[in-house]
Motif scaffolding. Structure first.
Motif, short mmCIF file in Angstrom:
data_model
loop_
_atom_site.label_atom_id
_atom_site.label_comp_id
_atom_site.label_asym_id
_atom_site.label_seq_id
_atom_site.Cartn_x
_atom_site.Cartn_y
_atom_site.Cartn_z
N GLY A 244 0.79 -1.23 0.00
CA GLY A 244 0.00 0.00 0.00
C GLY A 244 0.81 1.27 0.00
O GLY A 244 0.29 2.33 -0.33
N SER A 245 2.08 1.17 0.33
CA SER A 245 2.89 2.38 0.45
C SER A 245 3.31 2.91 -0.91
O SER A 245 3.66 2.13 -1.82
CB SER A 245 4.14 2.07 1.29
OG SER A 245 5.07 3.13 1.20
N PRO A 246 3.34 4.21 -1.11
CA PRO A 246 3.86 4.79 -2.36
C PRO A 246 5.37 4.68 -2.47
O PRO A 246 5.94 4.97 -3.52
CB PRO A 246 3.41 6.25 -2.28
CG PRO A 246 3.29 6.53 -0.81
CD PRO A 246 2.82 5.24 -0.20
N TRP A 247 6.03 4.25 -1.42
CA TRP A 247 7.49 4.17 -1.40
C TRP A 247 8.03 2.91 -2.07
O TRP A 247 9.23 2.82 -2.33
CB TRP A 247 8.00 4.24 0.04
CG TRP A 247 7.57 5.49 0.76
CD1 TRP A 247 7.40 6.72 0.22
CD2 TRP A 247 7.25 5.60 2.13
NE1 TRP A 247 6.99 7.62 1.16
CE2 TRP A 247 6.90 6.96 2.37
CE3 TRP A 247 7.23 4.72 3.21
CZ2 TRP A 247 6.52 7.42 3.62
CZ3 TRP A 247 6.86 5.18 4.46
CH2 TRP A 247 6.51 6.51 4.66
N THR A 248 7.17 1.91 -2.32
CA THR A 248 7.64 0.66 -2.93
C THR A 248 6.81 0.31 -4.16
O THR A 248 6.42 -0.83 -4.36
CB THR A 248 7.59 -0.50 -1.91
OG1 THR A 248 6.25 -0.60 -1.38
CG2 THR A 248 8.56 -0.29 -0.78
N ARG A 249 6.57 1.29 -4.99
CA ARG A 249 5.81 1.06 -6.23
C ARG A 249 6.73 1.18 -7.44
O ARG A 249 7.77 1.85 -7.37
CB ARG A 249 4.65 2.05 -6.34
CG ARG A 249 3.57 1.79 -5.29
CD ARG A 249 2.37 2.69 -5.46
NE ARG A 249 1.33 2.33 -4.49
CZ ARG A 249 0.42 1.40 -4.69
NH1 ARG A 249 0.41 0.72 -5.84
NH2 ARG A 249 -0.48 1.11 -3.77
N VAL A 250 6.36 0.51 -8.54
CA VAL A 250 7.18 0.51 -9.75
C VAL A 250 7.14 1.88 -10.41
O VAL A 250 6.07 2.39 -10.76
CB VAL A 250 6.69 -0.56 -10.75
CG1 VAL A 250 7.56 -0.54 -12.00
CG2 VAL A 250 6.69 -1.93 -10.11
N GLU A 251 8.32 2.48 -10.55
CA GLU A 251 8.40 3.79 -11.19
C GLU A 251 9.25 3.76 -12.46
O GLU A 251 9.11 4.63 -13.31
CB GLU A 251 8.99 4.82 -10.22
CG GLU A 251 8.09 5.11 -9.02
CD GLU A 251 8.69 6.16 -8.11
OE1 GLU A 251 9.82 6.64 -8.42
OE2 GLU A 251 8.05 6.50 -7.09
N ARG A 252 10.13 2.77 -12.60
CA ARG A 252 10.99 2.74 -13.80
C ARG A 252 11.26 1.28 -14.19
O ARG A 252 11.27 0.38 -13.36
CB ARG A 252 12.31 3.46 -13.53
CG ARG A 252 13.14 2.83 -12.44
CD ARG A 252 14.43 3.61 -12.19
NE ARG A 252 15.22 2.99 -11.14
CZ ARG A 252 15.05 3.21 -9.85
NH1 ARG A 252 14.11 4.05 -9.44
NH2 ARG A 252 15.82 2.61 -8.96
N VAL A 253 11.47 1.08 -15.49
CA VAL A 253 11.80 -0.23 -16.05
C VAL A 253 13.06 -0.06 -16.89
O VAL A 253 13.05 0.66 -17.91
CB VAL A 253 10.66 -0.79 -16.92
CG1 VAL A 253 11.05 -2.15 -17.50
CG2 VAL A 253 9.37 -0.91 -16.11
#
Length: 266
Positions: free
Chosen positions: A55-64
């Protein structure tokens, strides 16, 4: 007569009283209030870990990120991978992405999908390398070292010999085709291509297959080599190298039986 001394009386008293009893420690169950506090702490810790991962925005996919491409572009790989950017990094199906990439992009031989905490997904790609090509209708089909036809391109790859399947030229050729199948003959041609010595490989323009044990090479200067089957490739390579040095003006070489090579023409 003098009586016993004070020290002697102390020793007698110790002997009469025997050894001191050992005090045993008794286990006492923890206080119920302590147990409740510990349980609440564990529940809160687990809930916090779940929230942090999902649920945290700190561990979401931002780059590939993509590495290892040679012919493919990183953009093509990212598009085929279809990584859920913005979703929880922990929930990314890495096995599913690997399967999808190999299915959508046959040029990919292997791919490793790795999580790069806290925001990244890495795609480490290894592309197939063509060792032969098949010309068909103005296009060129690339064949790798396992006999896999993995890509069709409009221009012939440089330095890659053409594969010519002449398996309908005779009855023996047709019998070989029935026995091994076209894929089996292609794999045998690949074995031959992989065994050609480096001094000859750069000038090899075509690998011609008439049957399983009748494979020949056509060189850029017009010379030809009867190779036979893909068996004993290392011995045939050594024999061909020595034969070409011994007969530099020959136009035809036969190493199908490496212990009895031959050359002809000048």
């Amino acid at each position: 007569m003098a009586g016993p001394t004070t020290a002697e009386r102390g020793e007698r008293q110790q002997e009469s009283s025997g050894p001191s009893p050992v005090r045993r420690l008794r286990w006492r169950p923890p206080n119920p209030r302590t147990i409740i506090i510990l349980v609440i702490a564990l529940v809160l810790l687990g809930a916090g870990a779940v929230w942090l991962l999902y649920g945290s925005p700190w561990t979401r996919v931002e780059r590939v990120s993509v590495s290892g491409t040679r012919v493919l572009t990183p953009a093509e790989v990212r598009e085929a991978a279809d990584v859920p950017v913005g979703g929880p990094l922990i929930s990314v199906d890495t096995n599913g992405i690997e399967s999808r990439l190999r299915r959508e992009l046959p040029r990919i031989d292997t791919v490793d999908v790795v999580r790069s905490w806290p925001h990244g997904i890495g795609l480490k790609v290894v592309e197939r390398t063509p060792v032969l090509m098949v010309q068909k209708g103005g296009k060129f089909i690339e064949v790798d070292d396992e006999g896999v036809r993995f890509a069709t391109v409009s221009q012939a790859p440089k330095g890659v010999p053409a594969l010519e399947l002449a398996v309908h030229s005779s009855e023996s050729s047709a019998a070989s085709l029935r026995r091994f199948g076209e894929d089996g003959l292609v794999r045998e041609a690949v074995r031959v291509a992989g065994a050609i010595p480096a001094s000859v490989a750069h000038s090899t323009e075509a690998v011609k297959v008439r049957s399983y044990d009748d494979i020949s090479l056509e060189l850029s200067d017009g010379r030809t080599v009867d190779w036979g089957s893909g068996e004993k490739g290392a011995a045939k390579a050594r024999t061909l190298t020595a034969l070409m040095k011994a007969a530099p003006d020959a136009r035809h070489f036969d190493v199908s039986v490496p212990t009895a090579p031959a050359s002809s023409g000048s």
